[in-house]
Design a protein around this motif. Structure first.
Motif, PDB file in Angstrom:
ATOM      1  N   GLN A   1      63.337  56.386  34.274  1.00 51.25           N
ATOM      2  CA  GLN A   1      61.937  56.380  34.719  1.00 51.25           C
ATOM      3  C   GLN A   1      61.736  55.824  36.113  1.00 51.25           C
ATOM      4  O   GLN A   1      60.637  55.896  36.661  1.00 51.25           O
ATOM      5  N   GLY A   2      62.749  55.256  36.703  1.00 50.61           N
ATOM      6  CA  GLY A   2      62.606  54.688  38.042  1.00 50.61           C
ATOM      7  C   GLY A   2      61.801  53.403  38.012  1.00 50.61           C
ATOM      8  O   GLY A   2      61.830  52.659  37.038  1.00 50.61           O
ATOM      9  N   LEU A   3      61.083  53.166  39.105  1.00 53.23           N
ATOM     10  CA  LEU A   3      60.276  51.953  39.246  1.00 53.23           C
ATOM     11  C   LEU A   3      58.859  52.226  38.790  1.00 53.23           C
ATOM     12  O   LEU A   3      58.172  53.081  39.353  1.00 53.23           O
ATOM     13  N   GLN A   4      58.410  51.466  37.798  1.00 52.23           N
ATOM     14  CA  GLN A   4      57.069  51.665  37.275  1.00 52.23           C
ATOM     15  C   GLN A   4      56.291  50.355  37.279  1.00 52.23           C
ATOM     16  O   GLN A   4      56.814  49.315  36.880  1.00 52.23           O
ATOM     17  N   PHE A   5      55.044  50.447  37.700  1.00 52.51           N
ATOM     18  CA  PHE A   5      54.150  49.300  37.799  1.00 52.51           C
ATOM     19  C   PHE A   5      53.709  48.860  36.404  1.00 52.51           C
ATOM     20  O   PHE A   5      53.245  49.671  35.599  1.00 52.51           O
ATOM     21  N   LEU A   6      53.862  47.562  36.146  1.00 52.57           N
ATOM     22  CA  LEU A   6      53.421  47.005  34.871  1.00 52.57           C
ATOM     23  C   LEU A   6      52.024  46.408  34.990  1.00 52.57           C
ATOM     24  O   LEU A   6      51.101  46.816  34.296  1.00 52.57           O
ATOM     25  N   PHE A   7      51.880  45.387  35.820  1.00 45.59           N
ATOM     26  CA  PHE A   7      50.578  44.759  36.047  1.00 45.59           C
ATOM     27  C   PHE A   7      50.631  43.844  37.267  1.00 45.59           C
ATOM     28  O   PHE A   7      51.698  43.514  37.756  1.00 45.59           O
ATOM     29  N   GLU A   8      49.417  43.484  37.721  1.00 44.27           N
ATOM     30  CA  GLU A   8      49.285  42.558  38.840  1.00 44.27           C
ATOM     31  C   GLU A   8      48.333  41.440  38.440  1.00 44.27           C
ATOM     32  O   GLU A   8      47.290  41.693  37.814  1.00 44.27           O
ATOM     33  N   TYR A   9      48.707  40.230  38.822  1.00 44.34           N
ATOM     34  CA  TYR A   9      47.848  39.077  38.607  1.00 44.34           C
ATOM     35  C   TYR A   9      47.468  38.466  39.946  1.00 44.34           C
ATOM     36  O   TYR A   9      48.283  38.404  40.874  1.00 44.34           O
ATOM     37  N   PHE A  10      46.226  38.035  40.026  1.00 47.43           N
ATOM     38  CA  PHE A  10      45.710  37.388  41.236  1.00 47.43           C
ATOM     39  C   PHE A  10      44.810  36.248  40.782  1.00 47.43           C
ATOM     40  O   PHE A  10      43.858  36.478  40.020  1.00 47.43           O
ATOM     41  N   SER A  11      45.108  35.065  41.233  1.00 48.54           N
ATOM     42  CA  SER A  11      44.322  33.880  40.856  1.00 48.54           C
ATOM     43  C   SER A  11      44.079  33.831  39.352  1.00 48.54           C
ATOM     44  O   SER A  11      42.930  33.695  38.895  1.00 48.54           O
ATOM     45  N   GLU A  12      45.155  33.973  38.596  1.00 54.48           N
ATOM     46  CA  GLU A  12      45.170  33.819  37.133  1.00 54.48           C
ATOM     47  C   GLU A  12      44.477  34.957  36.379  1.00 54.48           C
ATOM     48  O   GLU A  12      44.327  34.883  35.157  1.00 54.48           O
ATOM     49  N   THR A  13      44.054  35.992  37.081  1.00 49.83           N
ATOM     50  CA  THR A  13      43.365  37.117  36.437  1.00 49.83           C
ATOM     51  C   THR A  13      44.176  38.394  36.615  1.00 49.83           C
ATOM     52  O   THR A  13      44.689  38.657  37.709  1.00 49.83           O
ATOM     53  N   GLN A  14      44.251  39.185  35.549  1.00 51.56           N
ATOM     54  CA  GLN A  14      44.926  40.474  35.672  1.00 51.56           C
ATOM     55  C   GLN A  14      44.011  41.404  36.437  1.00 51.56           C
ATOM     56  O   GLN A  14      42.901  41.732  35.986  1.00 51.56           O
ATOM     57  N   ARG A  15      44.512  41.899  37.557  1.00 45.01           N
ATOM     58  CA  ARG A  15      43.665  42.702  38.437  1.00 45.01           C
ATOM     59  C   ARG A  15      43.954  44.195  38.308  1.00 45.01           C
ATOM     60  O   ARG A  15      43.136  45.021  38.681  1.00 45.01           O
ATOM     61  N   ASN A  16      45.110  44.522  37.781  1.00 47.67           N
ATOM     62  CA  ASN A  16      45.477  45.928  37.665  1.00 47.67           C
ATOM     63  C   ASN A  16      46.543  46.046  36.589  1.00 47.67           C
ATOM     64  O   ASN A  16      47.330  45.106  36.385  1.00 47.67           O
TER      65      ASN A  16
END
Lengths: 114, 113
Positions: free
Chosen positions: B41-56
């Motif tokens: 599958q290659g490189l796949q985005f799981l999630f992003e956190y910013f200032s303790e909040t999941q942003r994506n």
């Protein structure tokens, strides 16, 4: 939806020869473009990025890339490669407003031979 | 300036177990993203956190979760491990501003047996 296509899975080249690694993207909105390199058992290192401005971008280790909006391409080039350039290269896009989510191509394995 | 630190570097787990991976971003960086890298599958985005909040969030099942602490360190958890979860998990650190350079750690190599 955005996508990235790296047209060559493997590129063999002799040392000191020029090389071009091809990348095409698809997006209906503004994008930001990146090239990363990955050496065995390592993470990713940024080679160069295009955010805006001049379409010719210069990066580290003598690499450069040209953003072509009409052809939706961002090909990576180096005029003379070294053995140490042998690695996996990834093209990636980040969508404006997409909060730093990178969408990667499948990668191109560059093999430099003496 | 220290880079992105991921621990552990290698991990072997059994199907059905759960696992927690850790990422310490560059000092001053508030954004941490996680990616899964597999040959298929290659490189796949799981999630992003910013200032303790999941942003994506990427398109992964709920077995994959994460969190970020007040010091910006992040953990990723995978529950009920499957063989297909075997992968290199990469963490990326950013200042937090949009579309800035991502600095990657060396990754955690997870093998599920």
């Amino acid at each position: 939806a955005q996508s990235v296509t790296q047209l060559d899975s493997q590129v063999p080249v002799f040392e000191e020869a020029p090389v071009e690694l091809r990348c095409n993207y698809s997006s209906s909105v503004s994008v930001y473009l990146f090239w990363y390199v990955q050496y065995p058992n390592q993470g990713l290192q940024l080679l160069l990025k295009y955010l805006s401005g001049s379409t010719l971008v210069k990066g580290i280790n003598g690499f450069e890339a040209e953003f072509n909006k009409s052809q939706t391409s961002f090909h990576l080039r180096k005029p003379s490669v070294h053995i140490s350039d042998t690695a996996e290269y990834f093209c990636a896009v980040s969508v404006s407003g997409g909060y730093n989510k990178l969408i990667f191509g499948a990668g191109t394995r560059l093999a430099v031979h003496p | 300036k220290a880079g992105v630190t991921q621990t552990p570097r290698y991990l072997i787990k059994t199907r059905g177990q759960q696992v927690t991976l850790s990422c310490s971003p560059i000092s001053g960086h508030r954004s941490v993203s996680w990616y899964q890298q597999t040959p298929g599958q290659g490189l796949q985005f799981l999630f992003e956190y910013f200032s303790e909040t999941q942003r994506n969030k990427g398109n992964f099942p709920g077995r994959f979760s994460g969190r970020q602490f007040s010091n910006s360190r992040s953990e990723m958890n995978v529950s009920t491990l499957e063989l297909g979860d075997s992968a290199l998990y990469l963490c990326a650190s950013r200042t937090g501003d949009l579309n800035t350079e991502a600095f990657f750690g060396q990754g955690t190599r997870l093998t599920v047996v």
